[in-house]
Write a protein that holds these residues in place. Structure first.
Motif, PDB file in Angstrom:
ATOM      1  N   GLY A 146      49.538   9.930  -2.875  1.00  0.00           N
ATOM      2  CA  GLY A 146      49.430   8.706  -3.658  1.00  0.00           C
ATOM      3  C   GLY A 146      48.046   8.461  -4.200  1.00  0.00           C
ATOM      4  O   GLY A 146      47.885   7.821  -5.240  1.00  0.00           O
ATOM      5  N   THR A 147      47.005   8.973  -3.498  1.00  0.00           N
ATOM      6  CA  THR A 147      45.635   8.761  -3.971  1.00  0.00           C
ATOM      7  C   THR A 147      45.256   9.715  -5.092  1.00  0.00           C
ATOM      8  O   THR A 147      44.202   9.545  -5.707  1.00  0.00           O
ATOM      9  CB  THR A 147      44.629   8.955  -2.822  1.00  0.00           C
ATOM     10  N   GLU A 196      52.069  11.401   2.398  1.00  0.00           N
ATOM     11  CA  GLU A 196      52.446  10.504   1.309  1.00  0.00           C
ATOM     12  C   GLU A 196      51.229   9.731   0.799  1.00  0.00           C
ATOM     13  O   GLU A 196      51.045   9.554  -0.397  1.00  0.00           O
ATOM     14  CB  GLU A 196      53.531   9.531   1.775  1.00  0.00           C
ATOM     15  N   TYR A 197      50.395   9.278   1.740  1.00  0.00           N
ATOM     16  CA  TYR A 197      49.189   8.540   1.344  1.00  0.00           C
ATOM     17  C   TYR A 197      48.238   9.441   0.557  1.00  0.00           C
ATOM     18  O   TYR A 197      47.663   9.035  -0.451  1.00  0.00           O
ATOM     19  CB  TYR A 197      48.486   8.000   2.583  1.00  0.00           C
ATOM     20  N   SER A 198      48.071  10.698   1.025  1.00  0.00           N
ATOM     21  CA  SER A 198      47.193  11.641   0.343  1.00  0.00           C
ATOM     22  C   SER A 198      47.681  11.911  -1.073  1.00  0.00           C
ATOM     23  O   SER A 198      46.901  11.940  -2.018  1.00  0.00           O
ATOM     24  CB  SER A 198      47.113  12.951   1.128  1.00  0.00           C
ATOM     25  N   GLY A 215      42.071   9.845   1.155  1.00  0.00           N
ATOM     26  CA  GLY A 215      43.262  10.612   0.784  1.00  0.00           C
ATOM     27  C   GLY A 215      43.053  12.102   0.666  1.00  0.00           C
ATOM     28  O   GLY A 215      43.712  12.752  -0.159  1.00  0.00           O
ATOM     29  N   SER A 261      53.456  10.140   6.820  1.00  0.00           N
ATOM     30  CA  SER A 261      52.743   9.010   6.212  1.00  0.00           C
ATOM     31  C   SER A 261      51.402   9.463   5.629  1.00  0.00           C
ATOM     32  O   SER A 261      51.019   9.050   4.525  1.00  0.00           O
ATOM     33  CB  SER A 261      52.510   7.921   7.256  1.00  0.00           C
TER      34      SER A 261
END
Length: 750
Positions: free
Chosen positions: A406-407, A402-404, A322, A399
């Motif tokens: 979220g981590t 958002e993933y980065s 992330g 995406s």
């Protein structure tokens, strides 16, 4: 004519060539390591234009000493506490890279038709990047303060430890000549056992020794004592079946936790430089230029595999952890080379006589090429990121962002997790210490007592008694000590979990009893061991309070020694100036602090908090009396002067962080705490929070209102705004300013 030993002649030739090449490569602004290798090539047996060394065997001895001091120095810079502090992202990236490069190296060797052992060692050679080359490149390019540089340093710390593990595993594999899973597992467990045992014992004994003897030590004495400790650990490692280099690395990491670490590192630097130069020159001596020409094709292939494999594996690891696309690409492009550990692994293969003659010069040639490409790879990272960003579909970018984000969440730790973690740590640490004490007693203490003091059963009983005295504090801690009393108390308050706590308690006691049996089994028959065991447990119950006090003293000394360096650094910068009750203190600036990127003038630190910034430490650079235009960078250390109350306010301010936003690389917007004052012309006047539409218009949240001098935290949605009210909103500054024009004042506070 007096006969001059060949060793002296060869050493003079090596150092003369190394010194000349050092000057040339300094002038060319190229890594000195390459200069040493070329110097070795010129004075080696394969190049007749210059004088040639006479006895290569003697040079190999000097080279082995060079490896010892090189790894001792790396240990001084390493520190196991640094490894603990390395983030999960760096660990993930390093492990992914090592696994990928091991596989790629092995497959490349097989494609080239090499033997299995050559292919395995090639994988090990390609899996470790060069700390020396990367740090030098970062210094020259001025990127040490950037975010990706911190991640890369973390990756290098993990790789150093992995390299030590690889050396042990490759040695085991070379000796057994087979892929026996049980032998490999045994080697790993043996390494972990001795690492933990030596580290625990070293931290308990060595800092105390250095502190007690500090008044007797000048620079000369400290240098001799440090080298003696290094070589003693080298001997100990060799006795345990490990490479001498491992012992040097371990002793360096132990001394890195002491208050003398910087002094030792400074004193040892000249010794390290001398023998390190001899080692790298010996690397060049072993190169056969004709072999490099013969294997030009494999060298080119392996170079491409190294550059692409390392860049892609680290970039992939960064994305998985992330870190965002830009940071991941920059990290991947920075570690695409091999260096000192690769030479050591290649030397290991030659020493054990399990690799072909061509592997060593191939590894050196690949290292030389990738060393030259390192600065260019780092410079190309940002243009590459822009190119990837242009061709990457917008959906994929979204995406990734958002993933980065979220981590970057903050995790919570449950009471069960705290308790179980403490139990596991206690079990591992105390088991290692107890087993180590028993093995030392069986191997060294018992023969000494039976041969010199008293023999027969009386000697065994005396050995058991002495061993038990040393074991007792750790047995008590293993069976009774609760390091997480508060968390366990909260769990105990829930009747549903009491049975589990009781079971865990019985398990701990059972393990302690097993260790008592393990001790007695070394010297007595099963029946006698059982009876003696009952007596021992009865004595431990009777003397439990004394044992407890003794253990607490041991634990306190260990913790004090472990944290001595940090406490000493804090004490040096914390001097009270009476009668003003003001003092000098230091603050580390986190990369996500709100003050990063701002000048001292913008921050208005003196005006807001009443303190002065006296010094800024930035890497190896110290900025005295910084000007108002000086910017604050990530990982800076600020030394400020003020009172306790002023320091506390400033500490809370700098600990305020900017919410993670995909590393600033996507379309995420900066979020801040804003203050908005309701005026007579405000569109929010006489409206409730619900009617105002602040949430919808600004994507923000009203977290507080100051009304008539009263502060309302998390106000009700029906609260009506009146003139003079101050509204606190967490949101995007740009959106809030659009809502109220120039009535918004940005406020930075925690």
């Amino acid at each position: 004519m007096t006969h001059l030993p060949h060793l002296v002649t060869d050493l003079g030739l090596i150092l003369g060539a190394a010194g000349l090449m050092t000057l040339i490569f300094k002038k060319l602004k190229q890594p000195l390591v390459l200069g040493y290798i070329i110097a070795g090539l010129l004075v080696g047996p394969h190049f007749s234009l210059f004088p040639t060394i006479i006895e290569i065997e003697n040079i190999n001895i000097w080279a082995e000493i060079g490896v010892i001091f090189l790894l001792f120095s790396l240990g001084l810079e390493f520190s196991f506490k640094k490894l603990v502090k390395v983030g999960g992202a760096s660990s993930v990236m390093a492990l992914i890279e090592v696994v990928v490069m091991l596989l790629l190296g092995y497959l490349t060797g097989k494609i080239l038709g090499w033997s299995t052992m050559d292919s395995i060692f090639l994988g090990g050679i390609l899996s470790i990047s060069s700390t020396t080359i990367i740090i030098r490149a970062f210094d020259e390019l001025g990127v040490k303060t950037q975010r990706f540089a911190g991640l890369v340093f973390g990756v290098l710390i993990v790789e150093d430890l992995v390299a030590i593990l690889l050396m042990v595993l490759l040695s085991t594999l070379a000796v057994s000549q087979q892929f026996a899973g049980s032998e490999m597992l045994e080697a790993v467990l043996k390494l972990a056992f001795f690492l933990l045992l030596w580290f625990l014992g070293g931290i308990f004994l060595i800092p105390t020794f250095l502190r007690k003897a500090s008044k007797l030590m000048n620079d000369e004495t400290l240098l001799i004592v440090s080298l003696a400790l290094c070589l003693l650990m080298v001997i100990l490692a060799a006795q345990a079946g490990f490479s001498p280099a491992l012992g040097a690395f371990i002793m360096g990491s132990i001394l890195a936790e002491t208050t003398k670490a910087e002094k030792i590192e400074h004193l040892i630097s000249s010794v390290k430089d001398l023998f390190g130069a001899i080692f790298f020159v010996s690397v060049g001596i072993l190169i056969n230029p004709a072999m490099i020409v013969t294997y030009a094709g494999p060298i080119a292939l392996i170079t491409v595999v190294t550059l692409l494999g390392k860049a892609l594996s680290i970039t992939g690891g960064g994305l998985i952890s992330g870190q965002g696309l830009k940071t991941s690409i920059q990290s991947g492009m920075s570690v695409s080379q091999i260096g000192e550990f690769s030479f050591i692994i290649a030397t290991l293969g030659l020493t054990l006589k399990v690799t072909s003659d061509f592997l060593y010069p191939v590894a050196v040639a690949v290292s030389a090429i990738t060393t030259f490409t390192t600065p260019y790879m780092i410079k190309l990272a940002e243009p590459l990121y822009r190119s990837v960003e242009r061709v990457l579909p917008e959906k994929w970018q979204k995406s990734l962002n958002e993933y980065s984000s979220g981590t970057q969440t903050i995790g919570t730790t449950s009471d069960w997790k705290l308790v179980l973690k403490s139990y596991v740590i206690n079990l591992v640490v105390y088991s290692v210490v107890i087993i180590g004490i028993v093995l030392l007693a069986a191997r060294y203490l018992n023969p000494f007592i039976t041969e010199n003091v008293v023999n027969g059963n009386l000697g065994d009983i005396a050995t058991t008694a002495v061993t038990l005295i040393f074991m007792a504090p750790f047995l008590w801690a293993l069976a009774v000590h609760h390091p997480q009393k508060e968390a366990q108390g909260r769990i105990w308050a829930n009747r549903n979990y009491r049975s589990l706590i009781i079971v865990l308690g019985f398990v701990r006691i059972a393990v302690a009893i097993l260790f008592i049996g393990f001790l007695l089994n070394q010297f007595f028959s099963a029946q006698l061991a059982f009876l003696v065991g009952l007596v021992i447990m009865a004595l431990m119950i009777v003397f439990s309070k004394r044992i407890q006090r003794f253990y607490i003293r041991i634990e306190n000394r260990f913790v004090r020694n472990l944290n001595a360096r940090e406490l000493n650094e804090a004490a040096k910068m914390h001097h009270t100036l009476t009668p003003w009750d003001a003092h000098l203190s230091s603050f580390d600036i986190l990369p996500d602090s709100v003050i990063v990127g701002k000048s001292l003038f913008d921050l208005q630190i003196r005006e807001k908090y009443g303190i002065n910034v006296a010094v800024i430490e930035r890497g190896d650079r110290t900025i005295m009396a910084p000007t108002r235009n000086e910017l604050v960078f990530p990982n800076d250390k600020l030394y400020v002067f003020g009172s306790d109350e002023q320091m506390e306010g400033f500490r809370q301010f700098i600990q305020t962080t900017i919410p993670a936003a995909a590393n600033g690389e996507g379309e995420k917007e900066e979020v801040r705490l804003q203050k908005l004052q309701i005026k007579s012309t405000s569109a929010l006047l006489h409206k409730s929070i619900r009617q105002s539409g602040v949430r919808e218009k600004t994507k923000g949240l009203i977290v507080g209102v100051e009304k008539n001098g009263n502060r309302i935290l998390n106000p009700d949605s029906e609260l009506v705004f009146e003139e003079g009210d101050i509204v606190w909103i967490v949101g995007v500054p740009r959106r809030i300013k659009q809502l109220e024009g120039n009535t918004v004042e940005e406020v930075l506070q925690s």
